[in-house]
Design a protein around this motif. Sequence first.
Motif, PDB file in Angstrom:
ATOM      1  N   MET A   2       0.832  -1.195   0.000  1.00 49.41           N
ATOM      2  CA  MET A   2       0.000   0.000   0.000  1.00 49.41           C
ATOM      3  C   MET A   2       0.874   1.256   0.000  1.00 49.41           C
ATOM      4  N   ILE A   3       1.929   1.228   0.805  1.00 52.89           N
ATOM      5  CA  ILE A   3       2.851   2.360   0.861  1.00 52.89           C
ATOM      6  C   ILE A   3       3.567   2.537  -0.468  1.00 52.89           C
ATOM      7  N   TYR A   4       4.069   1.450  -1.043  1.00 53.54           N
ATOM      8  CA  TYR A   4       4.835   1.548  -2.285  1.00 53.54           C
ATOM      9  C   TYR A   4       3.966   2.034  -3.449  1.00 53.54           C
ATOM     10  N   THR A   5       2.724   1.551  -3.524  1.00 51.60           N
ATOM     11  CA  THR A   5       1.836   1.991  -4.594  1.00 51.60           C
ATOM     12  C   THR A   5       1.520   3.472  -4.468  1.00 51.60           C
ATOM     13  N   THR A   6       1.300   3.928  -3.240  1.00 53.78           N
ATOM     14  CA  THR A   6       1.046   5.348  -3.022  1.00 53.78           C
ATOM     15  C   THR A   6       2.282   6.180  -3.344  1.00 53.78           C
ATOM     16  N   ASN A  17      -0.894   5.728   9.752  1.00 51.94           N
ATOM     17  CA  ASN A  17      -0.662   7.170   9.690  1.00 51.94           C
ATOM     18  C   ASN A  17       0.187   7.543   8.478  1.00 51.94           C
ATOM     19  N   ALA A  18       1.235   6.745   8.196  1.00 55.30           N
ATOM     20  CA  ALA A  18       2.085   7.024   7.036  1.00 55.30           C
ATOM     21  C   ALA A  18       1.282   6.933   5.746  1.00 55.30           C
ATOM     22  N   TYR A  19       0.447   5.914   5.648  1.00 57.03           N
ATOM     23  CA  TYR A  19      -0.389   5.754   4.452  1.00 57.03           C
ATOM     24  C   TYR A  19      -1.372   6.911   4.313  1.00 57.03           C
ATOM     25  N   ALA A  20      -1.983   7.328   5.427  1.00 60.30           N
ATOM     26  CA  ALA A  20      -2.955   8.416   5.384  1.00 60.30           C
ATOM     27  C   ALA A  20      -2.297   9.726   4.963  1.00 60.30           C
ATOM     28  N   VAL A  21      -1.105  10.023   5.497  1.00 65.70           N
ATOM     29  CA  VAL A  21      -0.413  11.270   5.164  1.00 65.70           C
ATOM     30  C   VAL A  21      -0.008  11.286   3.688  1.00 65.70           C
ATOM     31  N   LEU A  22       0.553  10.184   3.202  1.00 64.18           N
ATOM     32  CA  LEU A  22       0.949  10.109   1.797  1.00 64.18           C
ATOM     33  C   LEU A  22      -0.256  10.281   0.876  1.00 64.18           C
ATOM     34  N   THR A  23      -1.337   9.594   1.198  1.00 67.84           N
ATOM     35  CA  THR A  23      -2.540   9.673   0.370  1.00 67.84           C
ATOM     36  C   THR A  23      -3.098  11.089   0.363  1.00 67.84           C
ATOM     37  N   ALA A  24      -3.144  11.734   1.529  1.00 65.21           N
ATOM     38  CA  ALA A  24      -3.670  13.100   1.612  1.00 65.21           C
ATOM     39  C   ALA A  24      -2.810  14.072   0.806  1.00 65.21           C
ATOM     40  N   LEU A  25      -1.482  13.911   0.865  1.00 61.89           N
ATOM     41  CA  LEU A  25      -0.593  14.784   0.109  1.00 61.89           C
ATOM     42  C   LEU A  25      -0.817  14.641  -1.399  1.00 61.89           C
ATOM     43  N   VAL A  26      -0.895  13.405  -1.855  1.00 65.78           N
ATOM     44  CA  VAL A  26      -1.061  13.170  -3.292  1.00 65.78           C
ATOM     45  C   VAL A  26      -2.419  13.666  -3.760  1.00 65.78           C
ATOM     46  N   LEU A  27      -3.458  13.397  -2.988  1.00 64.87           N
ATOM     47  CA  LEU A  27      -4.798  13.810  -3.369  1.00 64.87           C
ATOM     48  C   LEU A  27      -4.918  15.330  -3.413  1.00 64.87           C
ATOM     49  N   THR A  28      -4.394  16.005  -2.394  1.00 63.57           N
ATOM     50  CA  THR A  28      -4.473  17.464  -2.346  1.00 63.57           C
ATOM     51  C   THR A  28      -3.703  18.094  -3.494  1.00 63.57           C
ATOM     52  N   ARG A  29      -2.500  17.587  -3.745  1.00 68.52           N
ATOM     53  CA  ARG A  29      -1.691  18.108  -4.842  1.00 68.52           C
ATOM     54  C   ARG A  29      -2.394  17.901  -6.185  1.00 68.52           C
ATOM     55  N   LEU A  73       4.396   5.508  -5.700  1.00 65.52           N
ATOM     56  CA  LEU A  73       4.408   5.637  -7.159  1.00 65.52           C
ATOM     57  C   LEU A  73       3.517   6.796  -7.601  1.00 65.52           C
ATOM     58  N   MET A  74       2.322   6.882  -7.010  1.00 61.25           N
ATOM     59  CA  MET A  74       1.425   7.981  -7.348  1.00 61.25           C
ATOM     60  C   MET A  74       1.993   9.320  -6.873  1.00 61.25           C
ATOM     61  N   PHE A  75       2.691   9.306  -5.757  1.00 62.32           N
ATOM     62  CA  PHE A  75       3.351  10.524  -5.262  1.00 62.32           C
ATOM     63  C   PHE A  75       4.355  11.026  -6.301  1.00 62.32           C
TER      64      PHE A  75
END
Length: 327
Positions: A104-108, A154-166, A110-112
């Motif tokens: 989950m972290i690695y896939t996020t 928490n790490a997954y949530a922060v990464l996802t929020a950053l990518v989504l907001t950007r 990639l999107m980052f």
Amino acid sequence: MPSWLPSIPYPPARVDGYWAPITSTIDWCEENYYATPYSAEIVNTLTNALFVYLACKGMYNCYTQGHDRIFLLTFIGYLIVGSGSFAFHTTLKYPMQLVDELSMIYTTCLMFWATFEHKRAAPIPLLLGVFVTALALFITGYYHYLQDPTFHQNAYAVLTALVLTRSMYIMEVNIRPYFRRRREGQGKVAENGGIGEKEQAEERRKDERDVVVIRQMWFMIGVGLSVFLGGFGIWTLDNKYCSTLRRWRHEIGLPWGILLEGHGWWHLMTGLGAYFYIAWGIWLRHCLNDRQDEYELVWPSLFTSIPRVMRRTQAMNGANGHAKRMM
């Protein structure tokens, strides 16, 4: 509880299943080995089939429609998430837990990288790649050291929020006509001494097209986020009220008790929400590359189909439906 429903009693949970003993740091609310000795959590296992199905659809779409390779890699990561979760819930073994959670972290990640490197001059994409790789390695090592699921979540949530907001910011600034014109300024007018009627008509057509695209994108974001956050809410309730839910399951019996398996609903809803996000990312990338006239969203039905991004020529030739316009 509606005892009048035809049902069969729940078999007792077991500790001597095929994959025993449990070595994972998490054991979810579904009782272990009650359905078969070969799967610790049968509902939590089988609901990952949706990930596999959507991953295959996404990879095929990327291959046939010429989307950027990073999205094919993202769907491969999405497939590993589903497969890892399948193995984790079947065995409840710690190595399989790492495959599930770290993918989950690695896939996020990639999107980052795909979100932040687009149209950046060298060496920014390379430096971003180094940073994302280092970040993924840090999360991996620190999580393995802590073995605390809260850190992963928490790490997954922060990464996802950053990518989504950007991504939402980039979408508005680069596609919505009002912001795009402010960003571009009046360069064309200054250079050419004005714009002719034909050029003005083409600009109006593009503006009208992009307004429709923005509306469609926000609708897609709204649906995807609602489904994803709804799954998160159910997952939270499943964790908090586990003992109550287990009692209710036994009271109503099988197969109805399956509907109260909250973590299974989490798989279905977050899997669908994540697919929506990747599909939106593909569409956004084409729009940022000024290819709105070449690609469109194909989504025949909100409830019975999934969105896909296809070349307009193939979509108009009857490739499983037409573009759904969300006005």
